[in-house]
Design an enzyme around this catalytic site. Structure first.
Site, mmCIF file in Angstrom:
data_model
loop_
_atom_site.group_PDB
_atom_site.id
_atom_site.type_symbol
_atom_site.label_atom_id
_atom_site.label_comp_id
_atom_site.label_asym_id
_atom_site.label_seq_id
_atom_site.Cartn_x
_atom_site.Cartn_y
_atom_site.Cartn_z
ATOM 1 N N HIS A 128 43.668 58.874 19.853
ATOM 2 C CA HIS A 128 43.425 57.675 20.654
ATOM 3 C C HIS A 128 41.937 57.536 20.911
ATOM 4 O O HIS A 128 41.219 58.524 21.074
ATOM 5 C CB HIS A 128 44.199 57.720 21.978
ATOM 6 C CG HIS A 128 43.969 58.976 22.763
ATOM 7 N ND1 HIS A 128 44.621 60.152 22.475
ATOM 8 C CD2 HIS A 128 43.152 59.241 23.805
ATOM 9 C CE1 HIS A 128 44.211 61.083 23.302
ATOM 10 N NE2 HIS A 128 43.310 60.559 24.128
ATOM 11 N N LEU A 129 41.516 56.289 20.956
ATOM 12 C CA LEU A 129 40.115 55.947 21.209
ATOM 13 C C LEU A 129 40.023 55.436 22.646
ATOM 14 O O LEU A 129 40.742 54.508 23.023
ATOM 15 C CB LEU A 129 39.701 54.854 20.222
ATOM 16 C CG LEU A 129 38.284 54.311 20.304
ATOM 17 C CD1 LEU A 129 37.257 55.408 20.103
ATOM 18 C CD2 LEU A 129 38.104 53.211 19.239
ATOM 19 N N HIS A 130 39.159 56.077 23.433
ATOM 20 C CA HIS A 130 38.922 55.600 24.799
ATOM 21 C C HIS A 130 37.905 54.464 24.751
ATOM 22 O O HIS A 130 36.814 54.630 24.178
ATOM 23 C CB HIS A 130 38.329 56.710 25.680
ATOM 24 C CG HIS A 130 39.224 57.877 25.929
ATOM 25 N ND1 HIS A 130 39.919 58.050 27.113
ATOM 26 C CD2 HIS A 130 39.545 58.949 25.161
ATOM 27 C CE1 HIS A 130 40.603 59.178 27.067
ATOM 28 N NE2 HIS A 130 40.397 59.751 25.891
ATOM 29 N N ASN A 159 38.235 62.271 21.810
ATOM 30 C CA ASN A 159 38.193 63.693 22.126
ATOM 31 C C ASN A 159 39.043 64.429 21.094
ATOM 32 O O ASN A 159 40.189 64.041 20.849
ATOM 33 C CB ASN A 159 38.749 63.956 23.529
ATOM 34 C CG ASN A 159 37.869 63.372 24.616
ATOM 35 O OD1 ASN A 159 36.642 63.404 24.496
ATOM 36 N ND2 ASN A 159 38.472 62.833 25.657
ATOM 37 N N GLY A 193 38.222 68.298 25.495
ATOM 38 C CA GLY A 193 39.038 67.773 26.579
ATOM 39 C C GLY A 193 40.243 66.969 26.128
ATOM 40 O O GLY A 193 40.825 66.229 26.924
ATOM 41 N N GLN A 194 40.640 67.108 24.857
ATOM 42 C CA GLN A 194 41.831 66.376 24.420
ATOM 43 C C GLN A 194 43.052 66.925 25.151
ATOM 44 O O GLN A 194 43.280 68.139 25.182
ATOM 45 C CB GLN A 194 42.032 66.505 22.897
ATOM 46 C CG GLN A 194 43.194 65.649 22.406
ATOM 47 C CD GLN A 194 43.305 65.588 20.885
ATOM 48 O OE1 GLN A 194 42.537 66.210 20.166
ATOM 49 N NE2 GLN A 194 44.281 64.827 20.406
ATOM 50 N N SER A 195 43.813 66.042 25.760
ATOM 51 C CA SER A 195 45.004 66.466 26.499
ATOM 52 C C SER A 195 46.280 65.874 25.921
ATOM 53 O O SER A 195 47.355 66.427 26.120
ATOM 54 C CB SER A 195 44.878 66.091 27.980
ATOM 55 O OG SER A 195 44.734 64.698 28.124
ATOM 56 N N ASP A 252 44.566 53.111 30.595
ATOM 57 C CA ASP A 252 44.677 54.526 30.926
ATOM 58 C C ASP A 252 45.257 54.666 32.330
ATOM 59 O O ASP A 252 44.847 53.962 33.265
ATOM 60 C CB ASP A 252 43.305 55.203 30.840
ATOM 61 C CG ASP A 252 43.413 56.713 30.791
ATOM 62 O OD1 ASP A 252 43.093 57.306 29.752
ATOM 63 O OD2 ASP A 252 43.833 57.308 31.814
HETATM 64 P P1 AMP Z 1 42.453 62.833 26.187
HETATM 65 O O1 AMP Z 1 42.155 63.750 27.332
HETATM 66 O O2 AMP Z 1 41.261 62.394 25.385
HETATM 67 O O3 AMP Z 1 43.577 63.374 25.323
HETATM 68 O O4 AMP Z 1 42.958 61.490 26.850
HETATM 69 C C1 AMP Z 1 44.268 61.323 27.287
HETATM 70 C C2 AMP Z 1 44.257 60.174 28.248
HETATM 71 O O5 AMP Z 1 45.581 59.702 28.384
HETATM 72 C C3 AMP Z 1 43.765 60.539 29.635
HETATM 73 O O6 AMP Z 1 42.636 59.730 29.969
HETATM 74 C C4 AMP Z 1 44.956 60.254 30.527
HETATM 75 O O7 AMP Z 1 44.599 59.725 31.777
HETATM 76 C C5 AMP Z 1 45.755 59.266 29.696
HETATM 77 N N1 AMP Z 1 47.187 59.236 29.937
HETATM 78 C C6 AMP Z 1 48.013 60.286 30.082
HETATM 79 N N2 AMP Z 1 49.280 59.868 30.250
HETATM 80 C C7 AMP Z 1 49.238 58.510 30.215
HETATM 81 C C8 AMP Z 1 50.226 57.496 30.346
HETATM 82 N N3 AMP Z 1 51.515 57.778 30.557
HETATM 83 N N4 AMP Z 1 49.826 56.199 30.275
HETATM 84 C C9 AMP Z 1 48.513 55.907 30.095
HETATM 85 N N5 AMP Z 1 47.553 56.823 29.942
HETATM 86 C C10 AMP Z 1 47.903 58.110 30.012
#
Ligand code: AMP
Ligand code: ZN
Length: 114
Positions: free
Chosen positions: A100-102, A87, A93-95, A30
């Site tokens: 994807h699995l954290h 998420n 908080g999905q962005s 990440d």
């Molecule tokens: P979520 O908020 O669950 O959608 O998680 C998205 C994750 O992707 C966040 O923890 C970000 O820090 C991570 N992220 C965003 N852009 C990148 C990138 N270019 N490379 C690696 N991780 C990223």
């Protein structure tokens, strides 16, 4: 899915620090780690959210967990403990809208999560 940043990473058109890959699943660090170990494990195939998964995707989803286990072992956090998080949608908080699995570990985790 040219506008999906994770599809771009999977296609190697954007950089990432890969820690695992096979024909179905990839894992990379990440970019904004929330723990000493923070790895994202994801299918190569694009699904926007968990809600897009179908019964025929069940083995792929299970494989995400198996890969996370393998990565946890690789980073030697498996015995101490680690957390896996999906998420789904805005309030969670999905962005990035590519499933994807954290994998988080390397420190004591709080509960309940924020
Ligand atoms: P979520 O908020 O669950 O959608 O998680 C998205 C994750 O992707 C966040 O923890 C970000 O820090 C991570 N992220 C965003 N852009 C990148 C990138 N270019 N490379 C690696 N991780 C990223
Ligand atoms: Zn994607």
């Amino acid at each position: 899915m040219a506008e999906c940043i994770f599809c771009e990473i999977i296609a190697r058109r954007m950089p990432a620090d890969f820690v695992y890959e096979d024909d179905e699943v990839v894992a990379f660090k990440d970019i904004n780690p929330q723990a000493p170990v923070h790895i994202l494990v994801l299918p190569r195939k694009h699904f926007s959210t968990l809600l897009d998964l179908k019964p025929e995707d069940a083995s792929l989803v299970g494989k995400l967990i198996l890969v996370a286990n393998e990565v946890a072992r690789k980073f030697n956090i498996h015995n101490r403990g680690f957390r896996l998080v999906f998420n789904c949608n805005r309030e969670a908080g999905q962005s990035i809208y590519h499933v994807h699995l954290h994998l988080l570990g390397g420190r004591i985790m709080m509960w309940p999560p924020g």
